[in-house]
Design a protein around this motif. Structure first.
Motif, PDB file in Angstrom:
ATOM      1  N   GLY A   1       0.699  -1.170  -0.039  1.00 19.26           N
ATOM      2  CA  GLY A   1      -0.134  -0.089  -0.111  1.00 19.26           C
ATOM      3  C   GLY A   1       0.830   1.398   0.218  1.00 19.26           C
ATOM      4  O   GLY A   1       0.533   2.237  -0.786  1.00 19.26           O
ATOM      5  N   ILE A   2       1.955   1.221   0.594  1.00 18.71           N
ATOM      6  CA  ILE A   2       2.962   2.587   0.979  1.00 18.71           C
ATOM      7  C   ILE A   2       3.418   2.542  -0.390  1.00 18.71           C
ATOM      8  O   ILE A   2       3.461   3.737  -0.790  1.00 18.71           O
ATOM      9  CB  ILE A   2       3.894   2.273   2.022  1.00 18.71           C
ATOM     10  N   TRP A   3       3.968   1.687  -1.180  1.00 18.15           N
ATOM     11  CA  TRP A   3       4.679   1.558  -2.465  1.00 18.15           C
ATOM     12  C   TRP A   3       3.754   2.188  -3.519  1.00 18.15           C
ATOM     13  O   TRP A   3       4.166   2.881  -4.131  1.00 18.15           O
ATOM     14  CB  TRP A   3       5.241   0.244  -2.710  1.00 18.15           C
ATOM     15  N   ALA A   4       2.444   1.724  -3.395  1.00 20.02           N
ATOM     16  CA  ALA A   4       1.552   2.033  -4.592  1.00 20.02           C
ATOM     17  C   ALA A   4       1.341   3.528  -4.464  1.00 20.02           C
ATOM     18  O   ALA A   4       1.137   4.159  -5.751  1.00 20.02           O
ATOM     19  CB  ALA A   4       0.266   1.407  -4.258  1.00 20.02           C
ATOM     20  N   LYS A   5       1.186   4.069  -3.150  1.00 21.24           N
ATOM     21  CA  LYS A   5       1.265   5.519  -3.208  1.00 21.24           C
ATOM     22  C   LYS A   5       2.422   6.322  -3.411  1.00 21.24           C
ATOM     23  O   LYS A   5       2.384   7.540  -3.822  1.00 21.24           O
ATOM     24  CB  LYS A   5       0.575   5.925  -1.696  1.00 21.24           C
ATOM     25  N   THR A   6       3.766   5.731  -2.883  1.00 22.89           N
ATOM     26  CA  THR A   6       4.763   6.627  -3.024  1.00 22.89           C
ATOM     27  C   THR A   6       5.581   6.294  -4.606  1.00 22.89           C
ATOM     28  O   THR A   6       6.107   7.301  -5.014  1.00 22.89           O
ATOM     29  CB  THR A   6       5.845   5.808  -2.179  1.00 22.89           C
ATOM     30  N   LYS A   7       5.368   5.444  -5.189  1.00 22.02           N
ATOM     31  CA  LYS A   7       6.027   5.285  -6.431  1.00 22.02           C
ATOM     32  C   LYS A   7       5.728   6.163  -7.552  1.00 22.02           C
ATOM     33  O   LYS A   7       6.582   6.657  -8.246  1.00 22.02           O
ATOM     34  CB  LYS A   7       5.920   3.625  -7.169  1.00 22.02           C
ATOM     35  N   PRO A   8       4.568   6.571  -7.644  1.00 17.92           N
ATOM     36  CA  PRO A   8       4.305   7.618  -8.605  1.00 17.92           C
ATOM     37  C   PRO A   8       4.731   9.081  -8.351  1.00 17.92           C
ATOM     38  O   PRO A   8       4.921  10.009  -9.045  1.00 17.92           O
ATOM     39  CB  PRO A   8       2.779   7.668  -8.537  1.00 17.92           C
ATOM     40  N   LEU A   9       5.311   9.084  -6.993  1.00 22.18           N
ATOM     41  CA  LEU A   9       5.807  10.424  -6.815  1.00 22.18           C
ATOM     42  C   LEU A   9       7.322  10.806  -6.826  1.00 22.18           C
ATOM     43  O   LEU A   9       7.808  11.794  -7.172  1.00 22.18           O
ATOM     44  CB  LEU A   9       5.874  10.815  -5.363  1.00 22.18           C
ATOM     45  N   PHE A  10       8.017   9.575  -7.361  1.00 23.02           N
ATOM     46  CA  PHE A  10       9.444   9.590  -7.887  1.00 23.02           C
ATOM     47  C   PHE A  10       9.793  10.200  -9.047  1.00 23.02           C
ATOM     48  O   PHE A  10       9.334  10.270 -10.100  1.00 23.02           O
ATOM     49  CB  PHE A  10       9.792   8.194  -7.940  1.00 23.02           C
ATOM     50  N   ASN A  11      11.006  11.074  -9.201  1.00 25.49           N
ATOM     51  CA  ASN A  11      11.502  11.488 -10.110  1.00 25.49           C
ATOM     52  C   ASN A  11      12.739  10.653 -10.474  1.00 25.49           C
ATOM     53  O   ASN A  11      13.581  11.097 -11.426  1.00 25.49           O
ATOM     54  CB  ASN A  11      11.712  13.180 -10.000  1.00 25.49           C
ATOM     55  N   ALA A  12      13.144   9.786  -9.815  1.00 29.98           N
ATOM     56  CA  ALA A  12      14.340   9.034 -10.169  1.00 29.98           C
ATOM     57  C   ALA A  12      14.228   7.558  -9.610  1.00 29.98           C
ATOM     58  O   ALA A  12      13.360   7.543  -8.623  1.00 29.98           O
ATOM     59  CB  ALA A  12      15.795   9.580  -9.681  1.00 29.98           C
ATOM     60  N   LYS A  13      14.781   6.542 -10.142  1.00 36.29           N
ATOM     61  CA  LYS A  13      14.580   5.327  -9.510  1.00 36.29           C
ATOM     62  C   LYS A  13      15.223   5.125  -8.090  1.00 36.29           C
ATOM     63  O   LYS A  13      16.202   5.708  -7.661  1.00 36.29           O
ATOM     64  CB  LYS A  13      15.505   4.366 -10.451  1.00 36.29           C
ATOM     65  N   PRO A  14      14.504   4.825  -7.157  1.00 32.81           N
ATOM     66  CA  PRO A  14      15.061   4.501  -5.675  1.00 32.81           C
ATOM     67  C   PRO A  14      16.193   3.762  -5.753  1.00 32.81           C
ATOM     68  O   PRO A  14      16.355   2.720  -6.510  1.00 32.81           O
ATOM     69  CB  PRO A  14      13.934   3.995  -4.763  1.00 32.81           C
ATOM     70  N   GLU A  15      16.980   4.001  -4.859  1.00 34.25           N
ATOM     71  CA  GLU A  15      18.520   3.032  -4.352  1.00 34.25           C
ATOM     72  C   GLU A  15      18.257   2.581  -2.935  1.00 34.25           C
ATOM     73  O   GLU A  15      17.639   3.385  -2.172  1.00 34.25           O
ATOM     74  CB  GLU A  15      19.420   3.997  -4.570  1.00 34.25           C
ATOM     75  N   ALA A  16      18.577   1.360  -3.061  1.00 40.47           N
ATOM     76  CA  ALA A  16      18.679   1.002  -1.520  1.00 40.47           C
ATOM     77  C   ALA A  16      19.745  -0.069  -1.234  1.00 40.47           C
ATOM     78  O   ALA A  16      20.492  -0.582  -2.284  1.00 40.47           O
ATOM     79  CB  ALA A  16      17.540  -0.192  -1.407  1.00 40.47           C
ATOM     80  N   TRP A  17      20.469   0.061  -0.075  1.00 45.07           N
ATOM     81  CA  TRP A  17      21.553  -0.722   0.378  1.00 45.07           C
ATOM     82  C   TRP A  17      21.021  -1.446   1.628  1.00 45.07           C
ATOM     83  O   TRP A  17      20.685  -0.948   2.639  1.00 45.07           O
ATOM     84  CB  TRP A  17      22.716   0.203   0.535  1.00 45.07           C
ATOM     85  N   SER A  18      21.479  -2.786   1.976  1.00 48.18           N
ATOM     86  CA  SER A  18      21.482  -3.305   3.056  1.00 48.18           C
ATOM     87  C   SER A  18      22.935  -3.446   3.667  1.00 48.18           C
ATOM     88  O   SER A  18      23.733  -3.897   2.913  1.00 48.18           O
ATOM     89  CB  SER A  18      20.994  -4.846   2.994  1.00 48.18           C
ATOM     90  N   VAL A  19      23.052  -3.092   4.698  1.00 47.56           N
ATOM     91  CA  VAL A  19      24.449  -2.710   5.227  1.00 47.56           C
ATOM     92  C   VAL A  19      24.581  -3.453   6.755  1.00 47.56           C
ATOM     93  O   VAL A  19      23.475  -3.368   7.381  1.00 47.56           O
ATOM     94  CB  VAL A  19      24.751  -1.398   5.514  1.00 47.56           C
ATOM     95  N   ASP A  20      25.823  -3.657   7.358  1.00 43.36           N
ATOM     96  CA  ASP A  20      25.980  -4.290   8.361  1.00 43.36           C
ATOM     97  C   ASP A  20      26.631  -3.110   9.036  1.00 43.36           C
ATOM     98  O   ASP A  20      27.810  -2.249   8.754  1.00 43.36           O
ATOM     99  CB  ASP A  20      27.008  -5.184   8.746  1.00 43.36           C
ATOM    100  N   LYS A  21      26.185  -2.750  10.394  1.00 43.81           N
ATOM    101  CA  LYS A  21      26.744  -1.492  11.390  1.00 43.81           C
ATOM    102  C   LYS A  21      27.899  -2.065  11.834  1.00 43.81           C
ATOM    103  O   LYS A  21      27.868  -3.296  12.553  1.00 43.81           O
ATOM    104  CB  LYS A  21      25.727  -1.174  12.332  1.00 43.81           C
TER     105      LYS A  21
END
Length: 98
Positions: free
Chosen positions: A73-93
């Protein structure tokens, strides 16, 4: 602990919509099983760029969230608002100093 960093870039006219929606859903994300922390940052020089930091007990908790109806549900509302592809990283602290 599993840390996820996501970079989000929005069209200028969509920032208020994003922030209003984030205000509504932030506690739902934070209270999702396995989530330990949720933070939202805004770039100081590019006001249309945001970052989320979320801490999860395990990678499987993040995957459960990403496969949940809440996320869909969150993604459906947020995705149309982007002006660039989101980037994501999974990291270890590795270190944290206070």
């Amino acid at each position: 602990m599993f840390v996820r960093i996501v970079k989000l870039s929005f069209a200028e006219e969509n920032i208020d919509t994003f922030l209003a929606n984030f205000e509504i859903i932030k506690f739902k994300i934070r209270n999702f099983e396995g989530n330990q922390l949720l933070e939202l940052y805004r770039d100081k020089h590019n006001s249309n760029v945001f970052f989320t930091y979320s801490y999860w007990d395990a990678e499987s908790d993040l995957e459960n969230y990403r496969n949940s109806e809440l996320f869909k549900g969150i993604w459906a509302k947020t995705k149309p608002l982007f002006n660039a592809k989101p980037e994501a990283w999974s990291v270890d602290k590795l270190a944290s100093l206070k």
